[in-house]
Motif scaffolding. Structure first.
Motif, PDB file in Angstrom:
ATOM      1  N   LEU C   5       0.186  -1.186   0.097  1.00  0.00           N
ATOM      2  CA  LEU C   5      -0.198   0.016   0.142  1.00  0.00           C
ATOM      3  C   LEU C   5       0.670   1.109   0.023  1.00  0.00           C
ATOM      4  O   LEU C   5       0.330   2.330  -0.433  1.00  0.00           O
ATOM      5  CB  LEU C   5      -0.884   0.336   1.079  1.00  0.00           C
ATOM      6  CG  LEU C   5      -2.135  -0.002   0.677  1.00  0.00           C
ATOM      7  CD1 LEU C   5      -3.108   0.327   2.037  1.00  0.00           C
ATOM      8  CD2 LEU C   5      -2.972   0.504  -0.338  1.00  0.00           C
ATOM      9  N   VAL C  39      -0.288   4.336   8.702  1.00  0.00           N
ATOM     10  CA  VAL C  39      -0.930   2.357   9.719  1.00  0.00           C
ATOM     11  C   VAL C  39      -1.371   1.843   8.436  1.00  0.00           C
ATOM     12  O   VAL C  39      -1.706   0.337   9.235  1.00  0.00           O
ATOM     13  CB  VAL C  39      -1.331   3.080  10.658  1.00  0.00           C
ATOM     14  CG1 VAL C  39      -0.236   3.572  11.657  1.00  0.00           C
ATOM     15  CG2 VAL C  39      -2.882   3.946  10.525  1.00  0.00           C
ATOM     16  N   ALA C  42      -0.394  -1.505   7.660  1.00  0.00           N
ATOM     17  CA  ALA C  42      -0.552  -2.271   9.025  1.00  0.00           C
ATOM     18  C   ALA C  42      -2.237  -3.081   9.149  1.00  0.00           C
ATOM     19  O   ALA C  42      -2.082  -4.104   9.913  1.00  0.00           O
ATOM     20  CB  ALA C  42      -0.086  -2.559  10.235  1.00  0.00           C
ATOM     21  N   LEU C  43      -3.237  -1.943   9.011  1.00  0.00           N
ATOM     22  CA  LEU C  43      -3.860  -2.284   9.131  1.00  0.00           C
ATOM     23  C   LEU C  43      -5.031  -3.356   7.746  1.00  0.00           C
ATOM     24  O   LEU C  43      -6.083  -3.974   8.112  1.00  0.00           O
ATOM     25  CB  LEU C  43      -5.144  -0.419   8.977  1.00  0.00           C
ATOM     26  CG  LEU C  43      -5.120  -0.218  10.137  1.00  0.00           C
ATOM     27  CD1 LEU C  43      -5.207   0.879   9.745  1.00  0.00           C
ATOM     28  CD2 LEU C  43      -5.084  -0.360  11.530  1.00  0.00           C
ATOM     29  N   VAL C  44      -4.306  -2.517   6.253  1.00  0.00           N
ATOM     30  CA  VAL C  44      -4.892  -3.593   5.078  1.00  0.00           C
ATOM     31  C   VAL C  44      -4.075  -4.357   4.883  1.00  0.00           C
ATOM     32  O   VAL C  44      -2.843  -3.957   4.168  1.00  0.00           O
ATOM     33  CB  VAL C  44      -5.632  -2.651   4.536  1.00  0.00           C
ATOM     34  CG1 VAL C  44      -6.472  -3.929   2.843  1.00  0.00           C
ATOM     35  CG2 VAL C  44      -6.869  -1.657   4.887  1.00  0.00           C
ATOM     36  N   ILE C  45      -3.960  -5.645   5.456  1.00  0.00           N
ATOM     37  CA  ILE C  45      -3.185  -6.483   4.495  1.00  0.00           C
ATOM     38  C   ILE C  45      -3.543  -7.323   3.698  1.00  0.00           C
ATOM     39  O   ILE C  45      -4.222  -8.098   3.055  1.00  0.00           O
ATOM     40  CB  ILE C  45      -2.110  -7.173   5.528  1.00  0.00           C
ATOM     41  CG1 ILE C  45      -3.085  -8.169   6.395  1.00  0.00           C
ATOM     42  CG2 ILE C  45      -1.440  -6.010   6.855  1.00  0.00           C
ATOM     43  CD1 ILE C  45      -3.190  -9.177   8.203  1.00  0.00           C
ATOM     44  N   LYS C  46      -2.028  -8.164   2.612  1.00  0.00           N
ATOM     45  CA  LYS C  46      -2.091  -8.644   1.616  1.00  0.00           C
ATOM     46  C   LYS C  46      -2.666 -10.074   1.743  1.00  0.00           C
ATOM     47  O   LYS C  46      -3.685 -10.586   0.648  1.00  0.00           O
ATOM     48  CB  LYS C  46      -0.762  -9.011   1.744  1.00  0.00           C
ATOM     49  CG  LYS C  46       0.091  -8.225  -0.278  1.00  0.00           C
ATOM     50  CD  LYS C  46       1.603  -8.369  -0.187  1.00  0.00           C
ATOM     51  CE  LYS C  46       2.273  -9.346  -1.342  1.00  0.00           C
ATOM     52  NZ  LYS C  46       2.827  -8.892  -1.481  1.00  0.00           N
ATOM     53  N   GLU C  47      -2.522 -10.321   3.426  1.00  0.00           N
ATOM     54  CA  GLU C  47      -3.088 -12.030   3.494  1.00  0.00           C
ATOM     55  C   GLU C  47      -3.405 -11.794   5.195  1.00  0.00           C
ATOM     56  O   GLU C  47      -2.191 -11.330   5.972  1.00  0.00           O
ATOM     57  CB  GLU C  47      -2.734 -13.259   2.346  1.00  0.00           C
ATOM     58  CG  GLU C  47      -1.393 -13.101   3.000  1.00  0.00           C
ATOM     59  CD  GLU C  47      -1.013 -14.249   2.223  1.00  0.00           C
ATOM     60  OE1 GLU C  47      -1.210 -14.186   1.132  1.00  0.00           O
ATOM     61  OE2 GLU C  47       0.066 -15.354   2.883  1.00  0.00           O
TER      62      GLU C  47
END
Lengths: 359, 359, 359, 359
Positions: C5, C39, C42-47
């Protein structure tokens, strides 16, 4: 038709055997019994094949009779002044398909059709006129040409014409289905008209804009929206056509939905609107839901069971179950409203279609 | 809080016993074990009582910071230039309630926010500006103040501002819920923007007018309508108010629905709009879905947990789960947009409310 | 993990710029604001990639501690005498996955666990012992090894052991999920035990035989059957195996269902039983629902995230979300019970799986 | 019945007017039109009132005819050797109610009824005999007295009798409903019998024990369980009766359900089993679903439309729509199986009942 069920149909049964059987049939008849094997091939058939026939009503031919009815009987005396569109294959049965009824209703300026309610669901599709109203449970909606209006099962409804022109609409009801299920109920409102309970337009605003009242739970299976104005439907079709996704059979076809469930607007009758662009030359199609069409705009023709039916604005025609047909609009855009019992057949897991393979 | 679960909490446990237990806890800790009875009263509590606190953000206070962010970092570098509205009871957790996220996003004229997709569902509620767009799977929608826009789970979406004014909207996402379920996925589109696949406005026309495409089956649980224009919502409220049915707690409140199912527009986030008429003095209310409010029109105040929070147009405030609150609009009509995880709680049979009994 | 991101993550931001931003972050912090761009990765991660770790509990190791607990504290004082199976990746959080809780509960002969009810749904899977009971809303069910028992949300439940042997069962609850939604409620019954309202076995007879009471409508989303006896489940598996349809990943796997809806037995927790035939060498698998397994019969091993976990009867192990794993039963048939939050993820449109491609 | 729809029914219409109308009716008839107002009162009626009559068939009277049929025609020649239970109010229509068919089928030892499939759904309720089988899509089930077996719409099915005794069962089909919807399809299997595809008993084990295969999705609306053994149903009733909850009208009544949906076992036909305890003296009842009863155990009588019908084991009787009736078992327990189109009426929002008020 040779029944595939009678393994040896056509086989000659010895006269003595046949006599014995006939005598037997006589005897058991008295005990409310009958031999299935003599009728099975007529009861469970290879594919749909009822007495329902393709038929078309030219509005120009029918309109004079409708107006004449206006002189012969008042709406009040008739209760509903309607000419039934009777399928020629089922004379005297007051139906246009095996499960559905269709009629053309006339309301003259100043007339009213008194308030009642019944188990039968009804749709009104406005064919001619402007400004008459239908009221459902005390809320009025003013009707314009092409509007699709519903009076759901067991809701009080009345009609009136405060305009200065006659209004004619097509009635579509599930009367034969209710007969088959033997669950008809009818009640007349104590007064001629149900008192007004809500401002006109409330239902469409409340349920027809992508919103529902907080924690809404519907009291019935029918849509709480009881008028789907043609203006909105037509605009939607015009916007959708920009995507240029034309179905080879249906052109651009949509179904009316109940916003509370996403199901058809009525539990027993599915309703549709479709746009055929100028030059549309549709592929052939079969489905198990016999369908009634009403032409809203334009002209064209349909091939039904190998025969050509020319239609223009306000005409009505019916396609029986499983009869191969196709639609064609050589000279200009055409818009067709239609209804069928698909809503029932899908709920029961019975609906089938067969697409294409031009013929 | 005295746990109702520890029958004899407060009872004095003999030191020797307590020592033996502590030693035991030490030993079992090495085996990934812990004694439930020491923590049960904190895990299963009498009623909702998280760290989430009531809070309010005055737009006038926040706006300068938002604009300052526009100078500190580009939308491209930030990917999404957003100030998180962080609940003061849960600092550093990037959430406004225990299950939901809220932020204020800025897009300056000429900027774009590149295309990506993620498991998280997002809503955009336009707070200030006009003419920027959101694109979902290649279809653009132009946004105006009060519009409710959704970018459903795992749909490609990007934003851009072709207008000459900055646009600010509130983002609402289910980020903390997805964390709790540990099912986050994210993918970036190979190019900065997803190519256009459909004319703007197609989805609203196709799914937002009481119609659905023939035999339509949705590929997802979210609404295929991804922009619910404020113009339509506001008109609906104006028509509905004529019925004068004011809920003593909510005034006139509606929920956004998915026309395919009648469920909320998103599977994880319920969204609402409500009108409080001038002079509305709401009764108190509790519900288990902590709710974020954004003021669309007017001014007024809410009592939350016994404290008064004054609000006006564009302010945002949050009411935690089960905290008693009421809304008041003494000086004029007010319109409030809100969202919560009610959509989740209802699907799981967990949602509760408690109405009234002013305090 | 480098977040996709942050377009330019790793890029050096000039010190002066970084200083200005830090100062800005300081200032906005006071207004309950935080910069998403710091952040977001760290909030919306790849998997899925939470702190949850694979872990296994050998019953032989744990049993002595359980019995020791029986000496350290009474069931009455503990309310529920349970050792939490705490995920080593989330110490002190009383959870085995991010959304679910697991524990091992002991009831000694003659003991009772008093009646209460809570919003949390609970399952009891009997690991050792025979003849103790669980009562739900006043109906008792006697429990045997392998029985799957549920105490639905907000139903009164108590436990007792009238047998002469200790009983141990695994508790599975949605405690962390209810925390995330902040909708916990708890109530203790005025007396220690709820009075008996129905003969034992009524619910299973009434709802568990392909029948439902006339025009039955369930008061809740959970199954009205609250004991699924292992005897029946095991017999079903034995009959089904004759069809020799072995899934390369799951062997022969079934899910417990609510006969009123066909959905999982509980709205928040999905439960499964699977048979691995002797010699089963499973293909690899990933799914977004972290899953807790309890071995009912046999022995074998699972590869989880590349590491081998040997298990035998009564052991418990957990597979985190999206961690690649496979099951193997080289020496004989094995039967595994398991539970996860798949019931939630499917209702919300979030569940995913990835099958096969051995590794 | 005087139609409430003809406002002025009974009013004398002047002869001249009547003549003009008759002439008009003549003219419009040629255009496939008919006046609704002349038939409306017969189409939309106050309450259900079809030609369907109450009727009862004593098995002792019918059995000799059934056995005689065994000598008159082979199962192979007859395809299905069945005596239709024909409603005396609808002679020649091969139906027992307006929407449903009933018959008694005989299969002699060593006989087979060849494999076919059709759109019509069928139930088989075993009246006499033991050990014959029905096969659905290649899976056999052995039938015993009181077993409820279904052959769902469009599934291959055949029957055979490997026992040394004749078997007689009641067939219940939706033939008239399929006629009304005009959606019949039939196909014969190329060979006499469909090859076996699964071991006997697989379906009941797989779907009938509170379990479903992992992530199961049903290919149809009918239950995947196609034999509901009487043994299980009877045991369930015996356990349930311990709760002593006797409905004043129905005694202890249950419905057969599809475990995948909780709906009735078949989409078009609802099926029930009820226990009347010795001395049961039922209150009166009306419902819109005409119902066919088959006596499984005991003896008693029913009051139907004011007339008494005595019945004993294996007798069949029918109650038309909305006819007031009650059940009585003065001498001992009685068990009644029944079926109706309630499954259809409920899906369409048409079903009604009226309870009690003895008469």
């Amino acid at each position: 038709m040779n029944s595939p069920l009678v393994a040896d149909s056509g086989r000659v049964v010895e006269p003595s055997v046949q006599q014995a059987r006939q005598a037997y049939y006589q005897r058991i008849g008295g005990s409310k019994l009958a031999p299935l094997w003599e009728v099975l091939s007529a009861l469970v058939i290879k594919e749909p094949k009822s007495a329902c026939q393709p038929a078309l009503w030219h509005y120009d031919d029918v309109r004079p009779y409708i107006m004449e009815a206006g002189a012969l009987i008042t709406a009040r005396e008739a209760e509903r002044r309607v000419l039934i569109l009777e399928n020629p294959g089922m004379p005297g049965q007051s139906r246009i398909t095996t499960s559905l009824y269709a009629g053309l209703q006339l309301i003259l300026p100043g007339e009213v059709a008194p308030s009642h309610r019944h188990a039968q669901s009804a749709l009104r599709f406005v064919v001619e006129g402007s400004g008459a109203y239908t009221a459902v449970d005390g809320e009025k909606t003013i009707m314009e040409e092409g509007d699709f209006v519903i009076t759901p099962s067991w809701t009080w409804h009345d009609h009136g014409n405060d305009s200065d022109k006659p209004m004619v609409w097509m009635d579509g009801l599930d009367i034969p289905l209710i007969q088959a299920l033997d669950c008809s109920f009818l009640e007349r409102y104590p007064e001629e008209m149900h008192p007004q309970t809500r401002p006109a337009g409330d239902a469409l605003a409340r349920y027809g804009n992508g919103l529902l009242p907080l924690d809404y739970e519907s009291p019935r299976l029918s849509s709480p929206v009881f008028n789907y104005p043609y203006r909105r439907t037509r605009e939607a079709l015009e916007t959708m056509r920009r995507s240029q996704e034309w179905d080879p059979i249906h052109g651009l076809k949509v179904q009316y939905v109940n916003p509370v469930t996403g199901d058809y607007a009525m539990p027993t009758i599915a309703t549709f609107m479709q746009l055929l662009p100028k030059g549309f030359d549709g592929d052939s199609y079969q489905s198990t839901d016999a369908t009634v069409f009403s032409i809203v705009e334009g002209e064209g023709y349909s091939m039904i069971g190998g025969q050509r039916y020319d239609w223009r604005k306000r005409d009505v025609f019916v396609v029986p179950s499983w009869v191969k047909h196709s639609h064609h609009a050589p000279n200009g855009d055409a818009v067709l409203f239609s209804y069928s019992d698909r809503a029932v057949q899908k709920k029961l897991g019975l609906w089938r279609e067969s697409r294409g393979n031009r013929q």
